[in-house]
Motif scaffolding. Structure first.
Motif: not given
Length: 697
Positions: A19-23, A58-66
């Protein structure tokens, strides 16, 4: 209108990560900067990364540090509450969330996993965090193996409980529902959102492949060594078989998709498994786990090494057979960040059952006017799906093509025809663990269309010296057969080139499909996805030294391509001088091309000659060409020759970290696109989507 959402599950293994992936994908279609935040994670702060955070980043390349993506581990949160620091816990979570909210257009939050020993504690802490953050909730209920009369009341209780805690339920998603009862589940649930309107309610049916572990999951779970088949680790596992009998008796128990667990010194079982994969008399096992840390005998390894395209994966694990089997009984399937097949399945299932228009209508109305690479890639998939086309893939023996086809079918991007001999293609599909049952497989030599195709080709080309025998032979070539499928309307477009040359793709198209009326050449563009917009670069792949007429045609073709992909064409005809400032044969060629293009297509905004900086930079444009409709805001860049275009697109790709999608061929009557022989599976998926969109137009 919401600009933040909190996804909360009601129990463990609800499929919340899917669900997180889809949203997240849905959000990235509209919002340029989206953050992902888990207030509390299950794992260790110093150890292994949180599964869902790693998946999303990994999937969405968000501009964030872990480190920005979570506040506390579950153990830390419980300790703080036990120490009387409940308020401090909530304040720190809110503070970290607010930091993200200030930097990003949208923040998607996810609750805990319910994998701890105290589910009541997780239930309450999720609700309390959501209430303190003041954001709407997406409630994810687990429908796995539950009849309607049990599932609906339990979901309703969860909704009512969260509502009583002061939470706004944005949507309820009942996931993993038994197929066939979705409508009854949705109709049985009552839920109100802000202002008294009904909250969105969806039921998503169980997809068994998402819950099944893969051979790669087993390798990670056992910390096993991969001896063979490291390119087949995404093969799903349906069952486990402990092979203790002699091979003759063991084969009676072989099942499709089973993972065979056997001691490493049982050469007879290993060879029996390999033989079963190559035999049509036995179902295909998923792989083998060799126990005891025992390597196969050298002669057995030599035998396997000599097997062309090793037909199944083999792992080696420490521990005796019973211990290994017992450990595997606790393994469940998860969506790993490197498993594109499962990711595609999750996204395709979500898209098929969640009405994105209703969902997006309730989100923050002000959406980004800019276009990120990911937003553009998702728009390609959406456009292709909106009017599905049939695309033919002539390279049926290419593993990358088959993997891409699996993903395309799972996402519902296009209908597919794959060309090749079933005896060659079907074993490869099985070996790769793919599901291509939704694709049409055609052997050109045995096709009902073969005679019509070769006779049509003969009539087209007999004036060029083609004989009937030559036409028969040519139509046995998959690229020629696929091109004729497009010409005859049995397919709407073709994608080739992963294992064949550009000439082998383009030559049949020029001979059979031909160029559009008024066009003398086929050209190409790259769709250059920068951090905040999409540019169109042409021609960077086909024509080495176009003359003025051809350059004008390339400009017009590129403008139409830009329109097809939602880019408003403002065309810059590039040269080494701007306006009337320079002279020379190359500048004169561009000036002549501008004149021809304006006569052929006066509806387009077009300017030239322009230097690249004057075309893209508003400040430079104000100095060099003030008042221009194109200078400083060009979206389509036409290079004077292939040398300039090819080097420039690669320079921009590397220097600006742009995503280059293409080459996209243009100028043909019907779409055919060429792949690089070094293309990735993702490249193929994008190219098929592009071809489908071209076919729509």
């Amino acid at each position: 209108m919401a600009k933040n959402l909190y996804i909360i599950a009601t129990e463990a293994r609800s499929g919340k990560s899917a669900i997180c992936l889809g949203v997240m994908q849905l959000l990235l279609k509209d919002f340029q900067r989206v953050a992902f935040f888990r207030p509390i994670i299950s794992g260790s702060a110093q150890g292994k990364k949180d599964h869902d955070i790693n998946l999303i980043l990994s999937q969405f390349y968000l501009n964030m540090r872990y480190e920005e993506t979570y506040a506390y581990t579950l153990d830390q949160a419980r300790d703080m509450i036990n120490q009387g620091k409940h308020t401090v816990l909530l304040e720190n979570i809110v503070a970290k969330f607010k930091e993200l909210e200030a930097r990003f257009d949208f923040v998607l939050c996810e609750g805990t996993d319910f994998l701890g020993s105290d589910s009541a504690f997780e239930y309450d802490i999720n609700a309390e965090i959501a209430a303190n953050l003041g954001i709407p909730v997406i409630l994810v209920a687990n429908g796995h193996d539950k009849p309607v009369d049990t599932l609906v009341p339990s979901t309703q209780i969860a909704i009512d409980t969260f509502a009583e805690k002061g939470l706004d339920i944005f949507a309820t998603i009942v996931n993993r529902v038994d197929p066939g009862i979705e409508q009854k589940v949705v109709e049985g649930i009552t839920c109100k959102y802000i202002g008294g309107q009904d909250c969105l309610t969806y039921a998503i049916p169980e997809d068994a492949t998402l819950g099944k572990p893969t051979v790669g999951d087993v390798a990670k779970w056992l910390n096993a060594q991969v001896l063979y088949g490291d390119n087949q680790l995404d093969t799903p596992i349906d069952d486990y078989i402990v092979a203790a009998m002699q091979v003759g008796n063991f084969l009676d128990y072989v099942k499709k998709g089973a993972l065979v667990i056997t001691p490493g010194d049982r050469a007879d079982v290993v060879l029996g498994c390999y033989a079963s994969r190559l035999s049509t008399s036995y179902p295909d096992v998923a792989g083998i786990v060799l126990t005891g840390g025992l390597d196969p005998h050298l002669n057995i390894k030599k035998l396997i090494d000599g097997w062309t395209g090793v037909p199944l994966p083999v792992l080696m694990a420490e521990g005796h057979t019973y211990k290994v089997a017992r450990i595997l009984m606790d393994l469940y399937g998860r969506i790993e960040s490197d498993d594109q097949k499962k990711i595609a399945t999750a996204l395709g299932t979500f898209e098929a059952h969640v009405k994105s228009d209703d969902f997006r209508a309730r989100l923050e109305a002000k959406r980004s006017s800019k276009m990120t690479p990911k937003m553009f890639e998702y728009s390609l998939i959406d456009k292709a799906k909106s009017d599905k086309q049939r695309i033919v893939l002539p390279e049926g023996t290419s593993a990358r093509i088959l993997r891409a086809a699996d993903i395309l079918l799972r996402r519902g991007v296009a209908d597919l025809t794959i060309l090749g001999k079933p005896a060659e293609v079907e074993p490869l599909i099985s070996q790769l663990g793919l599901d291509l049952s939704g694709a049409q497989l055609i052997d050109p030599a045995k096709s009902e269309f073969y005679e019509d195709y070769w006779t049509s080709y003969y009539e087209m080309r007999k004036s060029k010296g083609v004989t009937e025998e030559m036409a028969r032979d040519q139509m046995l070539s998959p690229t020629y057969f696929g091109t004729m499928m497009v010409q005859k309307g049995q397919a709407h477009g073709m994608v080739s080139g992963s294992i064949t040359t550009t000439q082998e793709t383009i030559r049949p198209a020029l001979q059979i499909i031909k160029t559009k009326p008024g066009m003398s050449i086929v050209s190409s563009v790259f769709l250059m996805c920068l951090s905040d917009r999409v540019l169109v670069f042409g021609d960077c792949a086909v024509n080495p030294t176009p003359n003025a007429q051809q350059l004008a045609e390339i400009a017009i073709q590129s403008a139409h391509t830009a329109l097809a992909f939602g880019v408003e064409p403002r065309i810059a005809m590039l040269s080494y001088s701007t306006g009337a400032s320079g002279s020379g044969a190359e500048v004169d060629k561009v000036r002549e091309a501008v004149k021809i293009a304006k006569e052929l297509a006066p509806e387009f905004k077009l300017e030239g000659p322009l230097q690249y900086d004057a075309a893209i930079d508003p400040e430079v444009a104000a100095l060099k060409m003030p008042g221009s409709e194109v200078a400083g805001k060009a979206s389509v860049f036409i290079f004077p020759d292939l040398n300039t275009g090819n080097n420039t697109y690669k320079a921009v790709q590397r220097a600006a970290q742009a995503v280059a999608i293409g080459p996209v061929l243009q100028g043909l009557n019907k779409p055919v696109n060429d792949l690089s022989r070094g293309c990735t599976v993702e490249d193929i998926v994008n190219t098929v989507a592009i071809t489908a969109i071209q076919a729509q137009h």
